[in-house]
Design an enzyme around this catalytic site. Structure first.
Site, PDB file in Angstrom:
ATOM      1  NE  ARG A   1      42.367  43.301 -77.302  1.00 50.62           N
ATOM      2  CZ  ARG A   1      42.817  44.178 -76.436  1.00 50.62           C
ATOM      3  NH1 ARG A   1      43.880  44.867 -76.718  1.00 50.62           N
ATOM      4  NH2 ARG A   1      42.228  44.341 -75.279  1.00 50.62           N
TER       5      ARG A   1
ATOM      6  CE  LYS B   1      42.456  51.017 -66.254  1.00 53.44           C
ATOM      7  NZ  LYS B   1      42.164  50.691 -67.651  1.00 53.44           N
TER       8      LYS B   1
HETATM    9  P1  ADP Z   1      39.940  49.459 -71.671  1.00 53.50           P
HETATM   10  O1  ADP Z   1      40.843  49.988 -70.606  1.00 53.50           O
HETATM   11  O2  ADP Z   1      38.495  49.825 -71.488  1.00 53.50           O
HETATM   12  O3  ADP Z   1      40.131  48.022 -72.062  1.00 53.50           O
HETATM   13  P2  ADP Z   1      41.273  50.090 -74.113  1.00 53.50           P
HETATM   14  O4  ADP Z   1      41.652  51.414 -74.673  1.00 53.50           O
HETATM   15  O5  ADP Z   1      42.368  49.157 -73.781  1.00 53.50           O
HETATM   16  O6  ADP Z   1      40.336  50.367 -72.906  1.00 53.50           O
HETATM   17  O7  ADP Z   1      40.273  49.382 -75.121  1.00 53.50           O
HETATM   18  C1  ADP Z   1      39.089  49.980 -75.556  1.00 53.50           C
HETATM   19  C2  ADP Z   1      38.347  48.991 -76.414  1.00 53.50           C
HETATM   20  O8  ADP Z   1      39.108  48.718 -77.570  1.00 53.50           O
HETATM   21  C3  ADP Z   1      38.109  47.649 -75.747  1.00 53.50           C
HETATM   22  O9  ADP Z   1      36.865  47.146 -76.166  1.00 53.50           O
HETATM   23  C4  ADP Z   1      39.217  46.784 -76.277  1.00 53.50           C
HETATM   24  O10 ADP Z   1      38.848  45.431 -76.288  1.00 53.50           O
HETATM   25  C5  ADP Z   1      39.310  47.336 -77.686  1.00 53.50           C
HETATM   26  N1  ADP Z   1      40.625  47.095 -78.265  1.00 53.50           N
HETATM   27  C6  ADP Z   1      41.820  47.467 -77.807  1.00 53.50           C
HETATM   28  N2  ADP Z   1      42.811  47.048 -78.626  1.00 53.50           N
HETATM   29  C7  ADP Z   1      42.191  46.386 -79.639  1.00 53.50           C
HETATM   30  C8  ADP Z   1      42.646  45.670 -80.790  1.00 53.50           C
HETATM   31  N3  ADP Z   1      43.928  45.523 -81.060  1.00 53.50           N
HETATM   32  N4  ADP Z   1      41.726  45.125 -81.580  1.00 53.50           N
HETATM   33  C9  ADP Z   1      40.424  45.217 -81.287  1.00 53.50           C
HETATM   34  N5  ADP Z   1      39.924  45.845 -80.231  1.00 53.50           N
HETATM   35  C10 ADP Z   1      40.799  46.432 -79.402  1.00 53.50           C
END
Ligand code: ADP
Length: 179
Positions: free
Chosen positions: A94, A45
């Site tokens: 979400r 990434k």
């Molecule tokens: P990944 O690349 O593993 O999706 P992220 O940092 O985007 O990593 O997300 C990590 C976790 O946090 C995942 O389970 C994602 O669904 C959750 N997540 C991200 N943004 C939100 C949000 N706004 N509300 C709830 N959960 C979230």
């Protein structure tokens, strides 16, 4: 409740950490004694923030939450969870759009290690549209993101877009030469 004494791993890219992530962390802290925020080091990434920066931002954002530990990991998540002594993986859900990927990942992780359970938590509705990607896009276009991210992340994003703007404005300008 025995679960209250256990550890959970909350894995992700956290590029950068948002208020949605913090919402999930706070919910997890109600159920688990320790939450390990584990930042995935993924050479494939191309993140906006380096791993070290993400660690720093997550630590700052979680300051005051004494039962949260911020770490990094690479390789299989279930192996990391086991080595950290955690039996639970926490993920945020979400919307339906998250479901398919999360479902596949949870089942694959169960195949890889049936001792580790994945638990899904839903954020407050106001965060259900929030993602690190959206925050980066809005910020890069000059939008305000203060409502969506911790103050330390907002400052960092503002600095970044300011220096990018400066770079874009000076790009292509003829260099001043000494006479
Ligand atoms: P990944 O690349 O593993 O999706 P992220 O940092 O985007 O990593 O997300 C990590 C976790 O946090 C995942 O389970 C994602 O669904 C959750 N997540 C991200 N943004 C939100 C949000 N706004 N509300 C709830 N959960 C979230």
């Amino acid at each position: 409740m025995t679960a209250k004494r256990s550890k959970a791993v909350f894995p992700g890219s956290f590029d950068p950490i948002t208020n949605g992530h913090l919402d999930i962390i706070d919910r997890a802290l109600k159920v688990f004694e320790e939450v390990i925020l584990a930042i995935l080091v993924n050479p494939e990434k191309r993140p906006l923030f380096s791993v070290d920066e993400r660690v720093r931002l997550c630590r700052e954002a979680c300051r005051g939450r004494r039962r949260v530990r911020v770490t990094t990991f690479s390789g299989l998540l279930v192996d990391y969870a086991e080595s950290a002594g955690a039996r639970v993986i926490v993920r945020g859900l979400r919307a339906i759009s998250d479901f398919e990927y999360e479902f596949q990942m949870a089942l694959m992780n169960r195949r890889l290690n049936s001792e580790i359970e994945t638990v899904f938590m839903m954020p407050a509705e106001s965060y259900s549209y929030l993602s690190s990607r959206m925050v980066k896009e809005v910020s890069a276009l000059g939008g305000q993101v203060g409502r969506f991210v911790p103050a330390v992340v907002e400052r960092r994003l503002r600095l970044r877009s300011r220096s990018n703007g400066r770079r874009a404005r000076t790009a292509g300008r003829p260099r001043k030469t000494k006479k």
